[in-house]
Design a protein around this motif. Structure first.
Motif, PDB file in Angstrom:
ATOM      1  N   ILE A  65      59.272  45.601  31.747  1.00 44.94           N
ATOM      2  CA  ILE A  65      59.206  45.675  33.212  1.00 44.94           C
ATOM      3  C   ILE A  65      59.658  44.315  33.772  1.00 44.94           C
ATOM      4  CG2 ILE A  65      57.593  45.885  35.170  1.00 44.94           C
ATOM      5  CD1 ILE A  65      57.961  48.549  33.800  1.00 44.94           C
ATOM      6  N   PRO A  66      60.435  44.337  34.895  1.00 46.78           N
ATOM      7  CA  PRO A  66      60.896  43.048  35.448  1.00 46.78           C
ATOM      8  C   PRO A  66      59.724  42.091  35.747  1.00 46.78           C
ATOM      9  CG  PRO A  66      61.966  44.894  36.572  1.00 46.78           C
ATOM     10  CD  PRO A  66      60.953  45.485  35.646  1.00 46.78           C
ATOM     11  N   ASN A  67      59.962  40.813  35.567  1.00 46.72           N
ATOM     12  CA  ASN A  67      58.911  39.808  35.757  1.00 46.72           C
ATOM     13  C   ASN A  67      58.352  39.780  37.168  1.00 46.72           C
ATOM     14  OD1 ASN A  67      59.084  38.984  33.148  1.00 46.72           O
ATOM     15  ND2 ASN A  67      60.448  37.249  33.567  1.00 46.72           N
ATOM     16  N   ASP A  68      59.186  40.118  38.160  1.00 53.71           N
ATOM     17  CA  ASP A  68      58.728  39.989  39.547  1.00 53.71           C
ATOM     18  C   ASP A  68      58.089  41.279  40.077  1.00 53.71           C
ATOM     19  OD1 ASP A  68      61.057  41.461  39.594  1.00 53.71           O
ATOM     20  OD2 ASP A  68      61.997  40.333  41.229  1.00 53.71           O
ATOM     21  N   ARG A 115      33.492  42.662  41.931  1.00 56.29           N
ATOM     22  CA  ARG A 115      33.560  41.821  40.721  1.00 56.29           C
ATOM     23  C   ARG A 115      34.860  41.014  40.686  1.00 56.29           C
ATOM     24  NH1 ARG A 115      34.421  45.850  35.409  1.00 56.29           N
ATOM     25  NH2 ARG A 115      36.588  46.273  35.901  1.00 56.29           N
ATOM     26  N   LEU A 116      35.934  41.566  41.288  1.00 54.66           N
ATOM     27  CA  LEU A 116      37.186  40.814  41.370  1.00 54.66           C
ATOM     28  C   LEU A 116      37.039  39.615  42.305  1.00 54.66           C
ATOM     29  CD1 LEU A 116      40.257  40.423  40.925  1.00 54.66           C
ATOM     30  CD2 LEU A 116      40.620  42.057  42.794  1.00 54.66           C
ATOM     31  N   ILE A 117      36.505  39.863  43.496  1.00 52.47           N
ATOM     32  CA  ILE A 117      36.334  38.776  44.468  1.00 52.47           C
ATOM     33  C   ILE A 117      35.398  37.703  43.888  1.00 52.47           C
ATOM     34  CG2 ILE A 117      35.416  38.204  46.769  1.00 52.47           C
ATOM     35  CD1 ILE A 117      36.370  41.014  47.685  1.00 52.47           C
ATOM     36  N   THR A 118      34.326  38.147  43.236  1.00 53.87           N
ATOM     37  CA  THR A 118      33.364  37.205  42.648  1.00 53.87           C
ATOM     38  C   THR A 118      34.035  36.333  41.588  1.00 53.87           C
ATOM     39  OG1 THR A 118      31.583  38.775  43.038  1.00 53.87           O
ATOM     40  CG2 THR A 118      31.119  37.017  41.488  1.00 53.87           C
ATOM     41  N   SER A 119      34.849  36.932  40.741  1.00 57.24           N
ATOM     42  CA  SER A 119      35.488  36.165  39.665  1.00 57.24           C
ATOM     43  C   SER A 119      36.517  35.181  40.203  1.00 57.24           C
ATOM     44  CB  SER A 119      36.114  37.103  38.632  1.00 57.24           C
ATOM     45  OG  SER A 119      35.095  37.764  37.927  1.00 57.24           O
ATOM     46  N   ILE A 120      37.203  35.538  41.285  1.00 59.34           N
ATOM     47  CA  ILE A 120      38.129  34.586  41.908  1.00 59.34           C
ATOM     48  C   ILE A 120      37.315  33.441  42.516  1.00 59.34           C
ATOM     49  CG2 ILE A 120      39.819  34.225  43.761  1.00 59.34           C
ATOM     50  CD1 ILE A 120      40.779  37.120  43.333  1.00 59.34           C
ATOM     51  N   TYR A 121      36.255  33.797  43.235  1.00 57.57           N
ATOM     52  CA  TYR A 121      35.447  32.791  43.948  1.00 57.57           C
ATOM     53  C   TYR A 121      34.759  31.827  42.975  1.00 57.57           C
ATOM     54  CZ  TYR A 121      31.932  30.816  47.063  1.00 57.57           C
ATOM     55  OH  TYR A 121      31.132  29.961  47.763  1.00 57.57           O
ATOM     56  N   THR A 122      34.239  32.374  41.864  1.00 58.49           N
ATOM     57  CA  THR A 122      33.474  31.526  40.933  1.00 58.49           C
ATOM     58  C   THR A 122      34.327  31.032  39.763  1.00 58.49           C
ATOM     59  OG1 THR A 122      32.735  33.411  39.598  1.00 58.49           O
ATOM     60  CG2 THR A 122      31.334  32.789  41.459  1.00 58.49           C
ATOM     61  N   ASP A 123      35.610  31.359  39.754  1.00 60.43           N
ATOM     62  CA  ASP A 123      36.516  30.920  38.683  1.00 60.43           C
ATOM     63  C   ASP A 123      35.985  31.373  37.322  1.00 60.43           C
ATOM     64  OD1 ASP A 123      38.797  29.618  37.780  1.00 60.43           O
ATOM     65  OD2 ASP A 123      37.796  27.673  37.575  1.00 60.43           O
ATOM     66  N   LYS A 124      35.603  32.635  37.250  1.00 64.01           N
ATOM     67  CA  LYS A 124      34.835  33.125  36.105  1.00 64.01           C
ATOM     68  C   LYS A 124      35.643  33.234  34.805  1.00 64.01           C
ATOM     69  CE  LYS A 124      31.257  35.961  36.775  1.00 64.01           C
ATOM     70  NZ  LYS A 124      30.614  37.206  37.209  1.00 64.01           N
ATOM     71  N   GLY A 125      36.861  33.649  34.880  1.00 62.91           N
ATOM     72  CA  GLY A 125      37.658  33.758  33.652  1.00 62.91           C
ATOM     73  C   GLY A 125      37.344  34.990  32.826  1.00 62.91           C
ATOM     74  N   ASP A 126      36.771  36.016  33.435  1.00 67.29           N
ATOM     75  CA  ASP A 126      36.537  37.267  32.699  1.00 67.29           C
ATOM     76  C   ASP A 126      37.782  38.160  32.784  1.00 67.29           C
ATOM     77  OD1 ASP A 126      36.255  37.793  35.386  1.00 67.29           O
ATOM     78  OD2 ASP A 126      34.617  39.220  35.137  1.00 67.29           O
ATOM     79  N   ILE A 127      37.739  39.276  32.078  1.00 67.27           N
ATOM     80  CA  ILE A 127      38.920  40.150  32.016  1.00 67.27           C
ATOM     81  C   ILE A 127      38.701  41.395  32.853  1.00 67.27           C
ATOM     82  CG2 ILE A 127      40.341  41.570  30.467  1.00 67.27           C
ATOM     83  CD1 ILE A 127      39.766  39.460  28.299  1.00 67.27           C
ATOM     84  N   GLN A 128      39.672  41.663  33.765  1.00 67.45           N
ATOM     85  CA  GLN A 128      39.599  42.861  34.609  1.00 67.45           C
ATOM     86  C   GLN A 128      40.999  43.461  34.741  1.00 67.45           C
ATOM     87  OE1 GLN A 128      37.617  42.137  38.384  1.00 67.45           O
ATOM     88  NE2 GLN A 128      36.267  40.596  37.487  1.00 67.45           N
ATOM     89  N   PRO A 129      41.083  44.787  34.820  1.00 72.59           N
ATOM     90  CA  PRO A 129      42.381  45.414  35.029  1.00 72.59           C
ATOM     91  C   PRO A 129      42.728  45.471  36.519  1.00 72.59           C
ATOM     92  CG  PRO A 129      40.700  47.083  34.603  1.00 72.59           C
ATOM     93  CD  PRO A 129      39.997  45.766  34.626  1.00 72.59           C
ATOM     94  N   VAL A 130      43.856  44.867  36.905  1.00 77.28           N
ATOM     95  CA  VAL A 130      44.281  44.869  38.312  1.00 77.28           C
ATOM     96  C   VAL A 130      45.792  44.994  38.394  1.00 77.28           C
ATOM     97  CG1 VAL A 130      42.329  43.438  39.093  1.00 77.28           C
ATOM     98  CG2 VAL A 130      44.468  42.332  38.406  1.00 77.28           C
ATOM     99  N   ASN A 131      46.289  45.200  39.617  1.00 73.26           N
ATOM    100  CA  ASN A 131      47.731  45.230  39.874  1.00 73.26           C
ATOM    101  C   ASN A 131      48.165  43.841  40.328  1.00 73.26           C
ATOM    102  OD1 ASN A 131      48.822  48.307  40.016  1.00 73.26           O
ATOM    103  ND2 ASN A 131      46.652  48.172  40.524  1.00 73.26           N
ATOM    104  N   THR A 132      49.094  43.267  39.559  1.00 75.22           N
ATOM    105  CA  THR A 132      49.535  41.908  39.862  1.00 75.22           C
ATOM    106  C   THR A 132      50.968  41.732  39.378  1.00 75.22           C
ATOM    107  OG1 THR A 132      48.902  39.578  39.642  1.00 75.22           O
ATOM    108  CG2 THR A 132      48.681  40.930  37.679  1.00 75.22           C
ATOM    109  N   GLN A 133      51.550  40.572  39.700  1.00 79.87           N
ATOM    110  CA  GLN A 133      52.938  40.325  39.279  1.00 79.87           C
ATOM    111  C   GLN A 133      53.015  40.229  37.754  1.00 79.87           C
ATOM    112  OE1 GLN A 133      54.762  37.027  41.323  1.00 79.87           O
ATOM    113  NE2 GLN A 133      56.692  38.129  41.286  1.00 79.87           N
ATOM    114  N   ASN A 134      53.977  40.914  37.184  1.00 77.86           N
ATOM    115  CA  ASN A 134      54.088  41.051  35.727  1.00 77.86           C
ATOM    116  C   ASN A 134      54.222  39.714  35.007  1.00 77.86           C
ATOM    117  OD1 ASN A 134      54.445  42.274  33.204  1.00 77.86           O
ATOM    118  ND2 ASN A 134      56.638  42.508  33.510  1.00 77.86           N
ATOM    119  N   ASN A 135      55.135  38.876  35.493  1.00 75.88           N
ATOM    120  CA  ASN A 135      55.320  37.555  34.880  1.00 75.88           C
ATOM    121  C   ASN A 135      55.439  37.578  33.366  1.00 75.88           C
ATOM    122  OD1 ASN A 135      55.374  36.082  37.237  1.00 75.88           O
ATOM    123  ND2 ASN A 135      53.141  35.907  37.338  1.00 75.88           N
ATOM    124  N   GLY A 136      56.101  38.582  32.838  1.00 85.60           N
ATOM    125  CA  GLY A 136      56.331  38.606  31.391  1.00 85.60           C
ATOM    126  C   GLY A 136      55.256  39.303  30.571  1.00 85.60           C
ATOM    127  N   ALA A 137      54.222  39.806  31.200  1.00 84.47           N
ATOM    128  CA  ALA A 137      53.149  40.449  30.423  1.00 84.47           C
ATOM    129  C   ALA A 137      53.647  41.699  29.705  1.00 84.47           C
ATOM    130  CB  ALA A 137      51.972  40.806  31.335  1.00 84.47           C
TER     131      ALA A 137
END
Ligand code: NAD
Ligand code: G6P
Ligand code: MN
Length: 433
Positions: free
Chosen positions: A344-347, A318-340
């Motif tokens: 926790i540090p942004n990087d 479902r993650l690969i599909t949403s990236i491929y189709t630009d779906k814009g749905d919400i999924q929990p993943v590990n990614t750069q914090n960027n202020g979220a």
């Protein structure tokens, strides 16, 4: 067509992934699936690869399956690279579990000393894969499932040039599925707001059809039967006063932090009676591969659900599909914090609910974590960062520092003794030390 490359293709989880690609074919037309392994995994790769081919043939889909030990050939022009490898195989995992137990410390593959040493073995390999990707498929997304997934994602963000990386774990989806079951509603109706780190993730709220059911779920978490959500961690149930005042959904791995003594005692007893989890999994895996060999089998066998990572393909596909189709749905993943997460540090890498588009995951801004958990999450992040640094530098003192600051370690001396014994036991897979 899409080219997917899966490193550690001989994993018993591969049929899950293949099942996912078959189910989602309409949205995600995979043309080539390259399963990569190493010499030691050649036999597993053959068996699982042939099952993958039978599954695809039965589904009548034009997906080519390639089995190879040549990682570079497999990476060339890949669109998505998924990683699910285990450096040192289950024998190394058994050492990660057994050795700390001798010191009365948690022996587990992603937390405490086991998590540190799995990271020390894995990070040089993933950084090597990143170098190959830069050269052979610079635009590909790296979807990492290899544990310790949080530390590995942190290392890729910090020490490689690959920015399109997402770390993935089945715990969040497992929590959603488990809670759906407890509430007797379809899993698609449940949504949890996740924030924290891999295997240190909290549910800030939980909804059925958009309405919060948090109070009800918090009560359910006091029952020991309701706090597991994954096959490899059996929770013991929370004190009602603790979980009510915490007022957050816990993940199964929190048992190791908030019930440390009970969990270690339970695991040591279990290790004596039936073996550590790696030793149990070795048997389970033998059974699974016997099934996979059957030329009449062309589905993912239900026995795979006895493994802790069950349903991970659901999350990966479902993650690969949403990236491929630009779906814009919400999924929990590990990614750069960027202020979220403000504390926790942004990087740094965090595990958090994200909007998934063709640009990748965009974390939903949480602000500060509740004060009761903020310090523990920061401490684990410090552990992951220093552990990643030790993996890259091969510096002994840094490894001792990482383990000493881990909240599951009772003293600096025990940390040093465990590091000494584990460096020796794993030396074949730790060329940087
Ligand atoms: P496994 O022991 O079956 O290993 C998978 C394959 O990796 C094996 O066929 C092995 O030969 C291969 N391999 C080992 N070193 C390799 C290398 N350098 N390059 C390529 N292949 C290599 O492991 P598994 O139980 O299938 O788990 C695989 C990985 O996924 C582990 O790291 C595990 O911790 C992780 N995992 C993660 C989650 C999660 O939630 N993120 C869940 C389950 C498993
Ligand atoms: C869990 C986790 C994984 C973990 C795995 C172990 O649920 O999310 O990260 O390592 O399953 O499963 P196993 O069957 O190998 O013990
Ligand atoms: Mn996980």
């Amino acid at each position: 067509g899409i080219k997917i490359t899966t490193i550690g293709g001989g994993s018993s989880y591969t049929p899950e992934l293949v099942e996912g690609f078959i189910k989602h074919y309409d949205e995600l037309p995979v043309r080539e699936l390259w399963l990569v392994d190493i010499e030691a995994g050649k036999e597993k790769l053959e068996i699982v690869g042939n099952l993958a081919k039978r599954m695809i043939e039965k589904a009548g889909l034009p997906i080519e399956v390639h089995l190879t030990l040549d990682r570079r050939a497999a990476l060339e022009n890949a669109d998505f690279v998924t990683t699910q490898f285990r450096v040192g195989l289950l024998e190394a995992r058994a050492k990660d579990e057994r050795i700390p137990m001798k010191y009365g410390v948690l022996g587990q593959e992603t937390n405490g000393p086991g998590g540190l040493f799995k990271g020390l073995r894995t990070i040089p390999v993933i950084l090597d894969i990143c170098k190959d990707m830069e050269e052979l498929c610079p635009n590909a997304w790296l979807i990492n499932f290899t544990n310790p997934a949080g530390m590995v994602t942190e290392a890729v963000l910090r020490y490689s040039n690959i920015k399109k990386v997402v770390g993935l774990c089945n715990v969040p989806i497992g929590m959603e599925m488990g809670i759906a079951k407890l509430l007797d509603v379809d899993h698609s109706r449940i949504k949890i707001d996740f924030a924290g780190l891999n295997h240190m993730v909290y549910g800030l709220d939980v909804y059925v059809d958009g309405e919060s059911v948090k109070d009800k779920v918090i009560e359910l978490l006091t029952d020991p039967n309701n706090t597991s959500f994954v096959k490899n961690v059996k929770g013991l149930g929370w004190e009602p006063s603790f979980i009510r005042s915490l007022n957050l959904l816990t993940c199964p791995y929190h048992n190791y932090y908030y019930k440390t003594k009970d969990m270690i005692e339970k695991d040591i007893k279990k290790a004596k009676e039936e073996g550590t989890r790696a030793e149990v999994v070795l048997k389970l895996e033998k059974e699974l591969f016997e099934l996979y060999k059957d030329p009449n089998l062309a589905i993912k066998p239900p026995q795979l659900e006895e493994r802790g990572g069950a349903y991970y393909s659901e999350a990966a596909v479902r993650l690969i599909t949403s990236i491929y189709t630009d779906k814009g749905d919400i999924q929990p993943v590990n990614t750069q914090n960027n202020g979220a997460i403000a504390s926790i540090p942004n990087d740094s890498a965090v595990e958090v609910s994200c909007v998934i588009t063709k640009e990748g995951p965009k974390p939903i801004v949480i602000g500060d974590l509740p004060i009761a958990v903020r310090g523990l999450v920061q401490q684990i992040k410090s552990f992951e960062r220093i552990a990643a640094e030790a993996a890259v530098t091969g510096d002994y003192d840094t490894a001792v520092l990482a383990l000493t600051i881990n909240p599951l370690t009772p003293s600096d001396t025990i940390a040093r003794e465990i590091v000494d014994e584990m460096l020796e036991a794993h030396k074949e897979h730790l060329p940087q030390f």
